[in-house]
Design a protein around this motif. Structure first.
Motif, mmCIF file in Angstrom:
data_model
loop_
_atom_site.group_PDB
_atom_site.id
_atom_site.type_symbol
_atom_site.label_atom_id
_atom_site.label_comp_id
_atom_site.label_asym_id
_atom_site.label_seq_id
_atom_site.Cartn_x
_atom_site.Cartn_y
_atom_site.Cartn_z
ATOM 1 N N GLU A 112 0.893 -5.396 -17.679
ATOM 2 C CA GLU A 112 0.978 -5.043 -16.266
ATOM 3 C C GLU A 112 2.026 -3.955 -16.024
ATOM 4 O O GLU A 112 1.831 -3.069 -15.182
ATOM 5 C CB GLU A 112 1.312 -6.281 -15.433
ATOM 6 N N THR A 113 3.118 -4.025 -16.770
ATOM 7 C CA THR A 113 4.169 -3.015 -16.614
ATOM 8 C C THR A 113 3.714 -1.672 -17.161
ATOM 9 O O THR A 113 4.000 -0.617 -16.567
ATOM 10 C CB THR A 113 5.455 -3.488 -17.314
ATOM 11 N N ASP A 157 1.752 -0.136 -14.553
ATOM 12 C CA ASP A 157 2.638 0.414 -13.511
ATOM 13 C C ASP A 157 3.106 1.814 -13.907
ATOM 14 O O ASP A 157 3.077 2.751 -13.096
ATOM 15 C CB ASP A 157 3.861 -0.487 -13.313
ATOM 16 N N GLU A 164 0.364 4.422 -13.742
ATOM 17 C CA GLU A 164 0.085 4.829 -12.360
ATOM 18 C C GLU A 164 1.165 5.781 -11.847
ATOM 19 O O GLU A 164 0.862 6.788 -11.177
ATOM 20 C CB GLU A 164 -0.009 3.600 -11.466
ATOM 21 N N GLN A 165 2.414 5.487 -12.154
ATOM 22 C CA GLN A 165 3.512 6.344 -11.700
ATOM 23 C C GLN A 165 3.390 7.763 -12.256
ATOM 24 O O GLN A 165 3.837 8.727 -11.623
ATOM 25 C CB GLN A 165 4.849 5.729 -12.123
ATOM 26 N N ARG A 187 -6.966 -1.649 -10.615
ATOM 27 C CA ARG A 187 -6.420 -2.888 -10.049
ATOM 28 C C ARG A 187 -7.360 -3.492 -9.005
ATOM 29 O O ARG A 187 -7.352 -4.705 -8.794
ATOM 30 C CB ARG A 187 -5.056 -2.613 -9.416
#
Length: 490
Positions: A76-77, A80, A83-84, A116
């Motif tokens: 999940e990280t 993240d 996406e960033q 997501r």
């Protein structure tokens, strides 16, 4: 800090604060009450897992001594971070495209936000990027070790993002009452194709069973070449500077991070030796680095072919740099992964030849030649086995009574509980202790000794060990006072 971490940490603090000093009793009384409560949770046909899980979460864990940073971060990280950075994900391959404008023709590459929103696709990503649902119906079933190690190929393009990743792991450690991590953060520098020297070719073409005298001559020449290569020494200096930047600001009064330097055993001999050399030099030059390791799938064809050669390389470097501690992945094998001959001497040679002070995994001990002699050596030399229950179950299919942790304990070999790759394994240090306690039912004194050994047998300096031991004493005093108060109401 994520919500779950804040909740656990807050709960622990509130439990301790809710107990008046007078109610907490003496330290000895609190320890006895905690031991009694723990044994009650283990009693009966089945342990009381919910309460035991709570207890293991709150209990001080000391240190995690077998910790791979890249595999500790959850999928999940990595999403993240993707996406960033504006990356996208190929729907079919579930791999990351770092340059969406150059997406291959005919392939659908979705923004991470869209991934997501698609619950089925999102779940597929977690299943491919980790071992999520591996043991459940409907999951593709590649060989378990391939499922585990292939996970790294999917999220690798996202990047390591050391600072935010370490801050997250630090917050998680604090929430779980873990005070020290000894992590394998980044591999040591090694030669590449730009390095041209006749000795490189000589080492790469030596037979794995080359005699010691010939190997010594070649390694002497190669060591001298690396030591006098300005380009290679600059690579080491750059590596050290980069790791200091990666860990800046992580240590505080309640948490300490130190690093092992390492290289991968799947490369040609000259490449492996160059990585081991720079790992040893890193420990000599910089106190941030406390030990050296050698990793990669132990059952790989190159790793199996060159295992003895690697141990002799390590012996050579230990003679050059005798104060350098070694923790070696050894015995991360199970019957059927390799021919039986491949199970007979990896642990023994890691200790007797390379001089390892800790053994990572050590699962195939029952198949080693003269296993009781090895167990005796581990016991007498105070060499710890780093037990990684979740990854051993996933990668090797070894769990329950098939795991040798009780064999080690009955032979009085020190063990420490560790996570290995908690993100890929979908685990945590608290969960590893829950598995240890619920499956093998160690007494409280033995459980506590395992925790203390994670500090005693760390590669910290004597002064740092003393400070960590003092902090662990205080943590256990607070924990046992809390549990004693709870136990009175049971």
């Amino acid at each position: 800090m994520r919500l779950w971490a804040r909740t656990i940490l807050l709960g622990s603090c509130l439990l301790a604060a809710a107990l008046p000093t007078a109610a907490r009793g003496s330290a000895a009384g609190n320890q006895a009450a905690t031991a009694d409560y723990y044994q009650r949770l283990l009693a009966g046909p089945q342990p009381q897992l919910a309460e035991l899980s709570l207890l293991m979460t709150l209990m001080p864990k000391g240190g995690d001594l077998h910790h791979h940073y890249v595999g500790a971060v959850y999928a999940e990280t990595y999403l993240d971070w993707a996406e960033q950075q504006g990356y996208c994900l190929y729907r079919t391959e579930l791999t990351i495209e770092t340059k969406p404008a150059q997406t291959a023709a005919g392939k659908e590459c979705l923004p991470i936000a869209a991934v997501r929103m698609d619950s089925n696709l999102y779940r597929q990503v977690l299943m491919r990027w980790s071992t999520q649902d591996y043991d459940k119906p409907g999951h593709d079933q590649p060989p378990p070790d391939m499922q585990f190690f292939n996970s790294f190929e999917y999220f690798g393009a996202v990047g390591n993002h050391y600072q935010p990743g370490l801050q997250q792991l630090k917050a998680r450690a604090k929430a779980e009452n873990l005070q020290y991590i000894e992590s394998m953060l980044a591999s040591a520098p090694k030669i590449d194709k730009s390095y041209k020297a006749a000795v490189i070719d000589r080492l790469n073409t030596l037979p794995p069973a080359v005699d010691d005298a010939t190997l010594q001559t070649v390694l002497d020449e190669y060591h001298d070449y690396l030591a006098h290569s300005e380009a290679f020494q600059k690579k080491i200096d750059t590596y050290l500077a980069e790791q200091h930047a990666n860990v800046a600001g992580i240590d505080d009064a309640d948490f300490t991070l130190r690093l092992q330097s390492y290289t991968n055993r799947s490369n040609p001999p000259a490449t492996v030796f160059s990585g081991l050399y720079s790992a040893f030099v890193s420990v000599q030059r910089d106190p941030l680095f406390v030990g050296v390791n050698l990793l990669g799938p132990e059952n790989g064809p190159v790793a199996m072919r060159d295992y003895d050669l690697h141990m002799r390389m390590l012996r050579y470097l230990k003679q050059k740099y005798p104060a350098t501690p070694l923790s070696l992945h050894a015995g991360e094998l199970a019957m059927g992964m390799v021919p039986p001959e491949g199970l007979r001497d990896h642990i023994r040679n890691a200790v007797a030849v390379a001089g390892a002070k800790r053994i990572g995994h050590g699962v195939d001990i029952a198949h080693e030649q003269a296993p009781y002699a090895i167990l005796k050596q581990l016991r007498e030399k105070d060499i710890a086995v780093e037990v990684n229950l979740s990854s051993n179950a996933i990668i090797l299919g070894i769990l329950g009574e098939a795991h040798p942790v009780n064999l080690y304990l009955r032979q009085h070999v020190p063990v420490v509980i560790a996570t290995d790759d908690a993100g890929v394994a979908r685990s945590s240090i608290s969960n590893e202790y829950l598995l240890f306690a619920s499956r093998y039912k160690p007494g409280y004194a033995q459980l506590k000794r395992v925790v203390y050994d994670s500090i005693r047998l760390s590669f910290l300096s004597p002064a740092d060990k003393a400070a960590q031991r003092k902090a662990l004493d205080a943590r256990f005093a607070a924990f046992e006072a809390t549990v004693a108060g709870i136990a009175k109401n049971k």
